[in-house]
Scaffold this motif. Structure first.
Motif, PDB file in Angstrom:
ATOM      1  N   VAL A 211       8.600  66.666  84.572  1.00  0.00           N
ATOM      2  CA  VAL A 211       9.347  66.790  85.828  1.00  0.00           C
ATOM      3  C   VAL A 211       8.381  66.849  87.005  1.00  0.00           C
ATOM      4  O   VAL A 211       8.611  66.224  88.046  1.00  0.00           O
ATOM      5  CB  VAL A 211      10.258  68.030  85.807  1.00  0.00           C
ATOM      6  CG1 VAL A 211      10.878  68.264  87.175  1.00  0.00           C
ATOM      7  CG2 VAL A 211      11.350  67.878  84.753  1.00  0.00           C
ATOM      8  N   LYS A 212       7.285  67.594  86.848  1.00  0.00           N
ATOM      9  CA  LYS A 212       6.302  67.687  87.928  1.00  0.00           C
ATOM     10  C   LYS A 212       5.721  66.324  88.247  1.00  0.00           C
ATOM     11  O   LYS A 212       5.474  65.996  89.421  1.00  0.00           O
ATOM     12  CB  LYS A 212       5.190  68.662  87.535  1.00  0.00           C
ATOM     13  CG  LYS A 212       4.154  68.892  88.624  1.00  0.00           C
ATOM     14  CD  LYS A 212       3.110  69.896  88.185  1.00  0.00           C
ATOM     15  CE  LYS A 212       2.060  70.115  89.283  1.00  0.00           C
ATOM     16  NZ  LYS A 212       1.030  71.104  88.865  1.00  0.00           N
ATOM     17  N   ARG A 213       5.509  65.491  87.240  1.00  0.00           N
ATOM     18  CA  ARG A 213       4.918  64.166  87.462  1.00  0.00           C
ATOM     19  C   ARG A 213       5.910  63.191  88.074  1.00  0.00           C
ATOM     20  O   ARG A 213       5.562  62.391  88.945  1.00  0.00           O
ATOM     21  CB  ARG A 213       4.382  63.598  86.150  1.00  0.00           C
ATOM     22  CG  ARG A 213       3.750  62.218  86.309  1.00  0.00           C
ATOM     23  CD  ARG A 213       3.069  61.740  85.054  1.00  0.00           C
ATOM     24  NE  ARG A 213       2.542  60.385  85.241  1.00  0.00           N
ATOM     25  CZ  ARG A 213       1.361  60.088  85.776  1.00  0.00           C
ATOM     26  NH1 ARG A 213       0.563  61.067  86.163  1.00  0.00           N
ATOM     27  NH2 ARG A 213       0.980  58.836  85.915  1.00  0.00           N
ATOM     28  N   THR A 214       7.168  63.242  87.631  1.00  0.00           N
ATOM     29  CA  THR A 214       8.131  62.205  88.014  1.00  0.00           C
ATOM     30  C   THR A 214       9.236  62.680  88.950  1.00  0.00           C
ATOM     31  O   THR A 214       9.888  61.852  89.595  1.00  0.00           O
ATOM     32  CB  THR A 214       8.799  61.615  86.761  1.00  0.00           C
ATOM     33  OG1 THR A 214       9.629  62.625  86.142  1.00  0.00           O
ATOM     34  CG2 THR A 214       7.754  61.132  85.753  1.00  0.00           C
ATOM     35  N   GLY A 215       9.507  63.982  88.989  1.00  0.00           N
ATOM     36  CA  GLY A 215      10.628  64.485  89.768  1.00  0.00           C
ATOM     37  C   GLY A 215      11.976  64.264  89.113  1.00  0.00           C
ATOM     38  O   GLY A 215      13.019  64.479  89.736  1.00  0.00           O
ATOM     39  N   ILE A 216      11.966  63.862  87.841  1.00  0.00           N
ATOM     40  CA  ILE A 216      13.205  63.536  87.130  1.00  0.00           C
ATOM     41  C   ILE A 216      13.269  64.344  85.845  1.00  0.00           C
ATOM     42  O   ILE A 216      12.288  64.415  85.098  1.00  0.00           O
ATOM     43  CB  ILE A 216      13.263  62.030  86.817  1.00  0.00           C
ATOM     44  CG1 ILE A 216      13.265  61.224  88.124  1.00  0.00           C
ATOM     45  CG2 ILE A 216      14.493  61.679  85.980  1.00  0.00           C
ATOM     46  CD1 ILE A 216      13.189  59.731  87.924  1.00  0.00           C
ATOM     47  N   THR A 217      14.417  64.951  85.572  1.00  0.00           N
ATOM     48  CA  THR A 217      14.572  65.741  84.358  1.00  0.00           C
ATOM     49  C   THR A 217      14.880  64.847  83.162  1.00  0.00           C
ATOM     50  O   THR A 217      15.344  63.711  83.318  1.00  0.00           O
ATOM     51  CB  THR A 217      15.710  66.769  84.498  1.00  0.00           C
ATOM     52  OG1 THR A 217      16.961  66.074  84.566  1.00  0.00           O
ATOM     53  CG2 THR A 217      15.529  67.622  85.746  1.00  0.00           C
ATOM     54  N   VAL A 218      14.629  65.376  81.979  1.00  0.00           N
ATOM     55  CA  VAL A 218      14.907  64.623  80.757  1.00  0.00           C
ATOM     56  C   VAL A 218      16.404  64.368  80.621  1.00  0.00           C
ATOM     57  O   VAL A 218      16.824  63.307  80.132  1.00  0.00           O
ATOM     58  CB  VAL A 218      14.338  65.363  79.533  1.00  0.00           C
ATOM     59  CG1 VAL A 218      14.741  64.663  78.236  1.00  0.00           C
ATOM     60  CG2 VAL A 218      12.818  65.437  79.629  1.00  0.00           C
ATOM     61  N   ASP A 219      17.233  65.311  81.065  1.00  0.00           N
ATOM     62  CA  ASP A 219      18.686  65.104  81.022  1.00  0.00           C
ATOM     63  C   ASP A 219      19.092  63.848  81.799  1.00  0.00           C
ATOM     64  O   ASP A 219      19.995  63.115  81.385  1.00  0.00           O
ATOM     65  CB  ASP A 219      19.417  66.312  81.607  1.00  0.00           C
ATOM     66  CG  ASP A 219      19.457  67.488  80.650  1.00  0.00           C
ATOM     67  OD1 ASP A 219      19.208  67.287  79.447  1.00  0.00           O
ATOM     68  OD2 ASP A 219      19.722  68.615  81.110  1.00  0.00           O
ATOM     69  N   GLU A 220      18.429  63.611  82.924  1.00  0.00           N
ATOM     70  CA  GLU A 220      18.759  62.453  83.756  1.00  0.00           C
ATOM     71  C   GLU A 220      18.357  61.134  83.100  1.00  0.00           C
ATOM     72  O   GLU A 220      18.774  60.065  83.563  1.00  0.00           O
ATOM     73  CB  GLU A 220      18.068  62.572  85.116  1.00  0.00           C
ATOM     74  CG  GLU A 220      18.568  63.713  85.971  1.00  0.00           C
ATOM     75  CD  GLU A 220      17.763  63.864  87.243  1.00  0.00           C
ATOM     76  OE1 GLU A 220      18.138  63.238  88.263  1.00  0.00           O
ATOM     77  OE2 GLU A 220      16.752  64.596  87.227  1.00  0.00           O
ATOM     78  N   LEU A 221      17.554  61.202  82.043  1.00  0.00           N
ATOM     79  CA  LEU A 221      17.082  59.995  81.373  1.00  0.00           C
ATOM     80  C   LEU A 221      17.890  59.666  80.114  1.00  0.00           C
ATOM     81  O   LEU A 221      17.495  58.802  79.337  1.00  0.00           O
ATOM     82  CB  LEU A 221      15.596  60.140  81.017  1.00  0.00           C
ATOM     83  CG  LEU A 221      14.670  60.295  82.219  1.00  0.00           C
ATOM     84  CD1 LEU A 221      13.244  60.532  81.760  1.00  0.00           C
ATOM     85  CD2 LEU A 221      14.739  59.068  83.131  1.00  0.00           C
ATOM     86  N   GLN A 222      19.012  60.357  79.909  1.00  0.00           N
ATOM     87  CA  GLN A 222      19.911  60.001  78.813  1.00  0.00           C
ATOM     88  C   GLN A 222      20.729  58.793  79.260  1.00  0.00           C
ATOM     89  O   GLN A 222      21.432  58.834  80.271  1.00  0.00           O
ATOM     90  CB  GLN A 222      20.813  61.180  78.461  1.00  0.00           C
ATOM     91  CG  GLN A 222      20.043  62.341  77.834  1.00  0.00           C
ATOM     92  CD  GLN A 222      20.944  63.508  77.516  1.00  0.00           C
ATOM     93  OE1 GLN A 222      21.626  64.039  78.388  1.00  0.00           O
ATOM     94  NE2 GLN A 222      20.961  63.904  76.257  1.00  0.00           N
ATOM     95  N   MET A 223      20.632  57.697  78.506  1.00  0.00           N
ATOM     96  CA  MET A 223      21.100  56.428  79.018  1.00  0.00           C
ATOM     97  C   MET A 223      22.612  56.321  79.146  1.00  0.00           C
ATOM     98  O   MET A 223      23.113  55.521  79.946  1.00  0.00           O
ATOM     99  CB  MET A 223      20.544  55.300  78.151  1.00  0.00           C
ATOM    100  CG  MET A 223      19.023  55.214  78.170  1.00  0.00           C
ATOM    101  SD  MET A 223      18.333  55.250  79.863  1.00  0.00           S
ATOM    102  CE  MET A 223      19.119  53.814  80.558  1.00  0.00           C
ATOM    103  N   HIS A 224      23.369  57.120  78.376  1.00  0.00           N
ATOM    104  CA  HIS A 224      24.823  57.025  78.517  1.00  0.00           C
ATOM    105  C   HIS A 224      25.275  57.473  79.911  1.00  0.00           C
ATOM    106  O   HIS A 224      26.398  57.173  80.330  1.00  0.00           O
ATOM    107  CB  HIS A 224      25.520  57.858  77.438  1.00  0.00           C
ATOM    108  CG  HIS A 224      25.250  59.329  77.511  1.00  0.00           C
ATOM    109  ND1 HIS A 224      24.205  59.925  76.847  1.00  0.00           N
ATOM    110  CD2 HIS A 224      25.887  60.320  78.187  1.00  0.00           C
ATOM    111  CE1 HIS A 224      24.212  61.225  77.090  1.00  0.00           C
ATOM    112  NE2 HIS A 224      25.216  61.477  77.901  1.00  0.00           N
TER     113      HIS A 224
END
Length: 307
Positions: A211-224
């Protein structure tokens, strides 16, 4: 982002054993530092990506170009003229390289397409050291914007997730083919944790590094969460015997993406599916407008049915 764990050779097995031992000890003695180290390793492509890119032998018709994207030098490979011809964008997966798609180029050119491929940051002949899924997607979008709207995008593994994430007002492809696409970064992280013997109590600080590197959480990367908004036709190709990214992740794309169909293969695994002749033929048929694969239907009464 290390979603694919290949069976290592003798030297690599020794190195893996050393990494596992250090993670077991570090998770007890210095958990935060160990989680950060594990996250950096997760985001570091295998060195074989660069070696295989240097060894690839493209034909004389290819033009090598370099784009400056987000302070990185991105190597691109071009056949034909994307400015005057409909073009196909080819997107490789984790620890792979753009010229991995060489078996596709002649067939696509014969259909009248220009072809563009490239190496992701930290891969092939591009600069960089670390790379994550959001950076994969940002690079797809930037390369796509440089060459214009693509007639078709074909992507493998983590590249499939990146292409899906990259679709939007800034850039799009009119048709998408995702081969063995990763769908769930939670699941990818779980496979990685098991592979390197990382303690489950380190998951939160591990995710915090990403998250620190990208500003995006893993939850936001679930493709559905994303593919429901895709309006263009799509073909998902996934092998039942894929030991790296399970078949059900490809099925998840088709289930949640209204315009997608699923083509299931067997016996090809995660890597051979990319250049299997029958897969190339099916994708070319899809590009020509033929119906390929099955429509996956999801409803309260029929969650995984086929129609």
């Amino acid at each position: 982002m290390s979603t694919v764990m290949r069976r290592p050779g003798l030297a690599a097995r020794f190195k893996l054993a050393t990494v596992r031992t250090s993670f077991v000890l570090g998770s007890r003695l210095a958990p935060r530092r160990t989680a950060d180290r594990a996250a950096r390793l997760f985001a570091t492509p295998f060195a074989s990506s660069r070696a295989r890119a240097r060894a690839a032998a493209p034909d004389a018709a290819m033009r090598r170009q370099t784009l400056s994207i987000h302070s990185q030098s991105i190597a691109t490979y071009v056949w034909g003229d994307p400015a005057t011809q409909p073009y196909v964008l080819l997107v490789h997966g984790w620890s792979s390289f753009g010229l991995r798609f060489l078996p596709w180029v002649g067939r696509l050119r014969a259909l009248g397409y220009a072809v563009v491929s490239f190496d992701q940051p930290g891969h092939g002949l591009s600069s960089g050291h670390y790379c994550t899924l959001p950076e994969f997607a940002d690079t797809v979008r930037a390369v796509g914007r440089h060459y214009g709207e693509a007639e078709l995008a074909i992507a493998h593994s983590l590249g499939g997730a990146a292409v899906a994430l990259a679709q939007g007002e800034a850039w799009r492809a009119r048709k998408l083919v995702l081969i063995a696409p990763a769908a769930d970064m939670h699941a990818a992280a779980t496979r990685y944790f098991r592979f390197v013997r990382l303690g489950e109590h380190l998951r939160r600080p591990f995710y915090a590094w990403l998250v620190k590197r990208t500003g995006i959480t893993v939850d936001e990367l679930q493709m559905h969460r994303h593919v429901t908004a895709l309006g263009q036709p799509g073909l998902i190709v996934h092998d039942l015997d894929d030991a790296d990214v399970p078949w059900d992740e490809g099925e998840r794309y088709a289930r949640h993406w209204p315009g997608a169909r699923l083509l299931t293969t067997q016996g090809l695994g995660h890597h051979r599916v990319l250049d299997a002749p029958e897969v190339i033929e099916a994708v070319l048929a899809f590009a020509r407008g033929q119906t390929v694969g099955e429509r996956v239907v999801a409803s309260a009464n029929l969650p995984y049915g086929l129609a």
